[in-house]
Design a protein around this motif. Structure first.
Motif, mmCIF file in Angstrom:
data_model
loop_
_atom_site.group_PDB
_atom_site.id
_atom_site.type_symbol
_atom_site.label_atom_id
_atom_site.label_comp_id
_atom_site.label_asym_id
_atom_site.label_seq_id
_atom_site.Cartn_x
_atom_site.Cartn_y
_atom_site.Cartn_z
ATOM 1 N N TYR A 15 -2.393 -17.769 -24.181
ATOM 2 C CA TYR A 15 -3.507 -17.806 -23.245
ATOM 3 C C TYR A 15 -3.995 -16.390 -23.031
ATOM 4 O O TYR A 15 -3.305 -15.428 -23.331
ATOM 5 C CB TYR A 15 -3.082 -18.402 -21.897
ATOM 6 C CG TYR A 15 -2.722 -19.855 -21.963
ATOM 7 C CD1 TYR A 15 -3.696 -20.825 -22.179
ATOM 8 C CD2 TYR A 15 -1.408 -20.283 -21.814
ATOM 9 C CE1 TYR A 15 -3.376 -22.166 -22.234
ATOM 10 C CE2 TYR A 15 -1.084 -21.623 -21.869
ATOM 11 C CZ TYR A 15 -2.071 -22.553 -22.081
ATOM 12 O OH TYR A 15 -1.753 -23.871 -22.140
ATOM 13 N N HIS A 16 -5.178 -16.273 -22.486
ATOM 14 C CA HIS A 16 -5.669 -14.948 -22.133
ATOM 15 C C HIS A 16 -4.842 -14.429 -20.957
ATOM 16 O O HIS A 16 -4.735 -15.118 -19.943
ATOM 17 C CB HIS A 16 -7.159 -14.997 -21.773
ATOM 18 C CG HIS A 16 -8.012 -15.454 -22.904
ATOM 19 N ND1 HIS A 16 -8.276 -14.666 -23.998
ATOM 20 C CD2 HIS A 16 -8.640 -16.628 -23.134
ATOM 21 C CE1 HIS A 16 -9.039 -15.323 -24.845
ATOM 22 N NE2 HIS A 16 -9.279 -16.530 -24.353
ATOM 23 N N PRO A 17 -4.250 -13.251 -21.067
ATOM 24 C CA PRO A 17 -3.382 -12.734 -20.002
ATOM 25 C C PRO A 17 -4.046 -12.705 -18.628
ATOM 26 O O PRO A 17 -3.382 -12.892 -17.614
ATOM 27 C CB PRO A 17 -3.026 -11.321 -20.473
ATOM 28 C CG PRO A 17 -3.156 -11.379 -21.955
ATOM 29 C CD PRO A 17 -4.277 -12.353 -22.223
ATOM 30 N N GLU A 18 -5.369 -12.524 -18.576
ATOM 31 C CA GLU A 18 -6.027 -12.459 -17.269
ATOM 32 C C GLU A 18 -6.072 -13.814 -16.563
ATOM 33 O O GLU A 18 -6.346 -13.885 -15.365
ATOM 34 C CB GLU A 18 -7.434 -11.863 -17.390
ATOM 35 C CG GLU A 18 -8.405 -12.682 -18.217
ATOM 36 C CD GLU A 18 -8.345 -12.389 -19.714
ATOM 37 O OE1 GLU A 18 -9.149 -12.994 -20.439
ATOM 38 O OE2 GLU A 18 -7.512 -11.588 -20.162
ATOM 39 N N THR A 19 -5.758 -14.906 -17.291
ATOM 40 C CA THR A 19 -5.748 -16.233 -16.665
ATOM 41 C C THR A 19 -4.371 -16.591 -16.117
ATOM 42 O O THR A 19 -4.215 -17.613 -15.479
ATOM 43 C CB THR A 19 -6.185 -17.333 -17.650
ATOM 44 O OG1 THR A 19 -5.231 -17.403 -18.716
ATOM 45 C CG2 THR A 19 -7.568 -17.053 -18.211
ATOM 46 N N ILE A 20 -3.380 -15.750 -16.346
ATOM 47 C CA ILE A 20 -2.014 -16.009 -15.899
ATOM 48 C C ILE A 20 -1.749 -15.192 -14.640
ATOM 49 O O ILE A 20 -1.988 -13.989 -14.609
ATOM 50 C CB ILE A 20 -0.992 -15.645 -16.998
ATOM 51 C CG1 ILE A 20 -1.263 -16.474 -18.256
ATOM 52 C CG2 ILE A 20 0.434 -15.862 -16.502
ATOM 53 C CD1 ILE A 20 -0.459 -16.061 -19.461
ATOM 54 N N THR A 21 -1.260 -15.875 -13.603
ATOM 55 C CA THR A 21 -0.967 -15.207 -12.340
ATOM 56 C C THR A 21 0.485 -15.438 -11.969
ATOM 57 O O THR A 21 0.949 -16.579 -11.940
ATOM 58 C CB THR A 21 -1.867 -15.757 -11.206
ATOM 59 O OG1 THR A 21 -3.226 -15.618 -11.589
ATOM 60 C CG2 THR A 21 -1.613 -15.035 -9.905
ATOM 61 N N SER A 22 1.183 -14.365 -11.673
ATOM 62 C CA SER A 22 2.568 -14.483 -11.232
ATOM 63 C C SER A 22 2.583 -14.952 -9.775
ATOM 64 O O SER A 22 1.835 -14.452 -8.946
ATOM 65 C CB SER A 22 3.266 -13.127 -11.342
ATOM 66 O OG SER A 22 4.553 -13.214 -10.767
ATOM 67 N N VAL A 23 3.432 -15.937 -9.493
ATOM 68 C CA VAL A 23 3.527 -16.435 -8.120
ATOM 69 C C VAL A 23 4.814 -15.976 -7.444
ATOM 70 O O VAL A 23 5.111 -16.394 -6.335
ATOM 71 C CB VAL A 23 3.406 -17.975 -8.068
ATOM 72 C CG1 VAL A 23 2.034 -18.420 -8.517
ATOM 73 C CG2 VAL A 23 4.498 -18.642 -8.872
ATOM 74 N N GLY A 24 5.555 -15.120 -8.113
ATOM 75 C CA GLY A 24 6.780 -14.601 -7.507
ATOM 76 C C GLY A 24 7.860 -15.668 -7.427
ATOM 77 O O GLY A 24 7.987 -16.515 -8.310
ATOM 78 N N ASN A 25 8.601 -15.660 -6.349
ATOM 79 C CA ASN A 25 9.727 -16.580 -6.179
ATOM 80 C C ASN A 25 9.248 -17.864 -5.508
ATOM 81 O O ASN A 25 9.589 -18.169 -4.366
ATOM 82 C CB ASN A 25 10.829 -15.910 -5.352
ATOM 83 C CG ASN A 25 12.079 -16.749 -5.283
ATOM 84 O OD1 ASN A 25 12.161 -17.813 -5.878
ATOM 85 N ND2 ASN A 25 13.056 -16.283 -4.532
ATOM 86 N N ALA A 26 8.445 -18.663 -6.226
ATOM 87 C CA ALA A 26 7.874 -19.887 -5.661
ATOM 88 C C ALA A 26 8.958 -20.902 -5.300
ATOM 89 O O ALA A 26 8.853 -21.580 -4.275
ATOM 90 C CB ALA A 26 6.881 -20.506 -6.636
ATOM 91 N N ALA A 27 9.996 -20.999 -6.100
ATOM 92 C CA ALA A 27 11.060 -21.962 -5.812
ATOM 93 C C ALA A 27 11.788 -21.587 -4.522
ATOM 94 O O ALA A 27 12.045 -22.443 -3.670
ATOM 95 C CB ALA A 27 12.048 -22.024 -6.971
ATOM 96 N N GLY A 28 12.094 -20.319 -4.371
ATOM 97 C CA GLY A 28 12.760 -19.861 -3.150
ATOM 98 C C GLY A 28 11.874 -20.018 -1.927
ATOM 99 O O GLY A 28 12.329 -20.441 -0.856
ATOM 100 N N ASP A 29 10.595 -19.697 -2.078
ATOM 101 C CA ASP A 29 9.657 -19.849 -0.962
ATOM 102 C C ASP A 29 9.544 -21.311 -0.546
ATOM 103 O O ASP A 29 9.544 -21.636 0.644
ATOM 104 C CB ASP A 29 8.271 -19.315 -1.342
ATOM 105 C CG ASP A 29 8.243 -17.807 -1.525
ATOM 106 O OD1 ASP A 29 9.196 -17.123 -1.070
ATOM 107 O OD2 ASP A 29 7.275 -17.308 -2.123
ATOM 108 N N GLY A 30 9.460 -22.205 -1.534
ATOM 109 C CA GLY A 30 9.371 -23.636 -1.234
ATOM 110 C C GLY A 30 10.625 -24.149 -0.550
ATOM 111 O O GLY A 30 10.551 -24.942 0.392
#
Length: 82
Positions: A15-30
């Motif tokens: 994919y184009h790298p600009e379309t990828i966003t890191s969400v960090g520790n989503a599992a821990g936050d959830g």
């Protein structure tokens, strides 16, 4: 590892790298959100009641597909089309 390098070695699809966003520790936050919210705990119970075990090892082509997916870059280049 920068996204372009992860794409180059096949760790991520092409994919184009600009379309990828890191969400960090989503599992821990959830998990933290569920721990402090009775509403989310009730929702979780409803979701868990719908969960069904699927033994992938019983699927005839699972092992072949799994082994092919272990390689970097991935053997199935259709997963990494530009």
């Amino acid at each position: 590892m920068p996204l372009d390098q992860a794409i180059t070695i096949g760790l991520l699809p092409n994919y184009h790298p600009e379309t990828i966003t890191s969400v960090g520790n989503a599992a821990g936050d959830g998990a933290r959100m569920v721990l402090v919210s009775e509403e989310l705990q009730q929702e979780l119970v409803q979701v868990l009641a719908k969960v069904e075990l699927l033994n992938m090892g019983e699927h005839p082509s699972f092992m072949d597909e799994f082994i092919k997916a272990l390689f970097f870059p991935h053997e199935d280049l259709l997963w990494f089309e530009s």
